[in-house]
Design a protein around this motif. Structure first.
Motif, PDB file in Angstrom:
ATOM      1  N   LYS A  26      49.924  24.784 -33.368  1.00  0.00           N
ATOM      2  CA  LYS A  26      49.689  23.997 -32.408  1.00  0.00           C
ATOM      3  C   LYS A  26      50.947  24.097 -31.379  1.00  0.00           C
ATOM      4  N   ASP A  27      52.106  24.395 -31.830  1.00  0.00           N
ATOM      5  CA  ASP A  27      53.187  24.738 -31.105  1.00  0.00           C
ATOM      6  C   ASP A  27      53.150  25.952 -30.260  1.00  0.00           C
ATOM      7  N   ALA A  28      52.431  27.024 -30.622  1.00  0.00           N
ATOM      8  CA  ALA A  28      52.341  28.322 -30.330  1.00  0.00           C
ATOM      9  C   ALA A  28      51.164  28.000 -28.926  1.00  0.00           C
ATOM     10  N   ASP A  29      50.062  27.226 -29.348  1.00  0.00           N
ATOM     11  CA  ASP A  29      48.952  27.041 -28.385  1.00  0.00           C
ATOM     12  C   ASP A  29      49.604  26.263 -26.950  1.00  0.00           C
ATOM     13  N   LYS A  30      50.557  25.151 -27.257  1.00  0.00           N
ATOM     14  CA  LYS A  30      51.064  24.559 -26.084  1.00  0.00           C
ATOM     15  C   LYS A  30      51.934  25.390 -25.135  1.00  0.00           C
ATOM     16  N   ARG A  31      52.686  26.126 -25.999  1.00  0.00           N
ATOM     17  CA  ARG A  31      53.720  26.850 -25.441  1.00  0.00           C
ATOM     18  C   ARG A  31      52.876  28.115 -24.483  1.00  0.00           C
ATOM     19  N   CYS A  32      51.892  28.593 -25.227  1.00  0.00           N
ATOM     20  CA  CYS A  32      51.007  29.562 -24.630  1.00  0.00           C
ATOM     21  C   CYS A  32      50.303  28.949 -23.191  1.00  0.00           C
ATOM     22  N   ALA A  33      49.928  27.640 -23.444  1.00  0.00           N
ATOM     23  CA  ALA A  33      49.227  27.084 -21.996  1.00  0.00           C
ATOM     24  C   ALA A  33      50.234  26.787 -21.136  1.00  0.00           C
ATOM     25  N   LYS A  34      51.512  26.571 -21.327  1.00  0.00           N
ATOM     26  CA  LYS A  34      52.543  26.272 -20.444  1.00  0.00           C
ATOM     27  C   LYS A  34      52.895  27.497 -19.759  1.00  0.00           C
ATOM     28  N   LEU A  35      53.119  28.610 -20.397  1.00  0.00           N
ATOM     29  CA  LEU A  35      53.460  30.029 -19.973  1.00  0.00           C
ATOM     30  C   LEU A  35      52.309  30.398 -18.933  1.00  0.00           C
ATOM     31  N   GLN A  36      51.203  30.385 -19.525  1.00  0.00           N
ATOM     32  CA  GLN A  36      49.972  30.963 -18.480  1.00  0.00           C
ATOM     33  C   GLN A  36      49.896  30.196 -17.433  1.00  0.00           C
ATOM     34  N   LYS A  37      50.136  28.740 -17.208  1.00  0.00           N
ATOM     35  CA  LYS A  37      50.172  27.895 -15.913  1.00  0.00           C
ATOM     36  C   LYS A  37      51.189  28.401 -14.888  1.00  0.00           C
ATOM     37  N   GLU A  38      52.389  28.905 -15.393  1.00  0.00           N
ATOM     38  CA  GLU A  38      53.350  29.376 -14.804  1.00  0.00           C
ATOM     39  C   GLU A  38      53.180  31.090 -14.284  1.00  0.00           C
ATOM     40  N   ALA A  39      52.341  31.665 -14.775  1.00  0.00           N
ATOM     41  CA  ALA A  39      52.360  33.190 -14.897  1.00  0.00           C
ATOM     42  C   ALA A  39      51.623  33.550 -13.770  1.00  0.00           C
ATOM     43  N   SER A  40      51.586  34.934 -13.356  1.00  0.00           N
ATOM     44  CA  SER A  40      50.726  35.310 -12.234  1.00  0.00           C
ATOM     45  C   SER A  40      49.377  35.716 -12.948  1.00  0.00           C
ATOM     46  N   PRO A  41      48.341  35.702 -11.949  1.00  0.00           N
ATOM     47  CA  PRO A  41      47.097  36.094 -12.515  1.00  0.00           C
ATOM     48  C   PRO A  41      46.963  37.383 -13.298  1.00  0.00           C
ATOM     49  N   LEU A  42      47.718  38.531 -13.166  1.00  0.00           N
ATOM     50  CA  LEU A  42      47.795  39.751 -13.864  1.00  0.00           C
ATOM     51  C   LEU A  42      48.274  39.524 -15.113  1.00  0.00           C
ATOM     52  N   THR A  43      49.015  38.517 -15.530  1.00  0.00           N
ATOM     53  CA  THR A  43      49.524  38.379 -17.093  1.00  0.00           C
ATOM     54  C   THR A  43      48.613  37.339 -17.885  1.00  0.00           C
ATOM     55  N   GLU A  44      48.500  37.771 -19.226  1.00  0.00           N
ATOM     56  CA  GLU A  44      47.771  37.041 -19.774  1.00  0.00           C
ATOM     57  C   GLU A  44      48.625  36.729 -21.155  1.00  0.00           C
TER      58      GLU A  44
END
Length: 60
Positions: A26-44
């Motif tokens: 649960k923590d990993a999914d939340k953090r992953c979604a937050k990081l993906q929102k702030e990241a550039s389109p080339l980063t996953e």
């Protein structure tokens, strides 16, 4: 064996970095979604599951 979830950052398909802080899915999914929102389109960001053991390590 205890399961641990980590976040891996991929840049243009290449594995760049693994962050080992979150331990629950649960923590990993939340953090992953937050990081993906702030990241550039080339980063996953992806959540990876790794197995760890609860052994005590003796340092000599």
């Amino acid at each position: 064996m205890k399961k641990q979830y980590v976040i891996a950052r991929y840049f243009r398909g290449w594995h760049v970095e693994t962050m080992c802080q979150p331990t629950t899915k649960k923590d990993a999914d939340k953090r992953c979604a937050k990081l993906q929102k702030e990241a550039s389109p080339l980063t996953e960001y992806k959540v990876l599951k790794i197995g760890t053991t609860n052994k005590k390590v003796a340092y000599i």
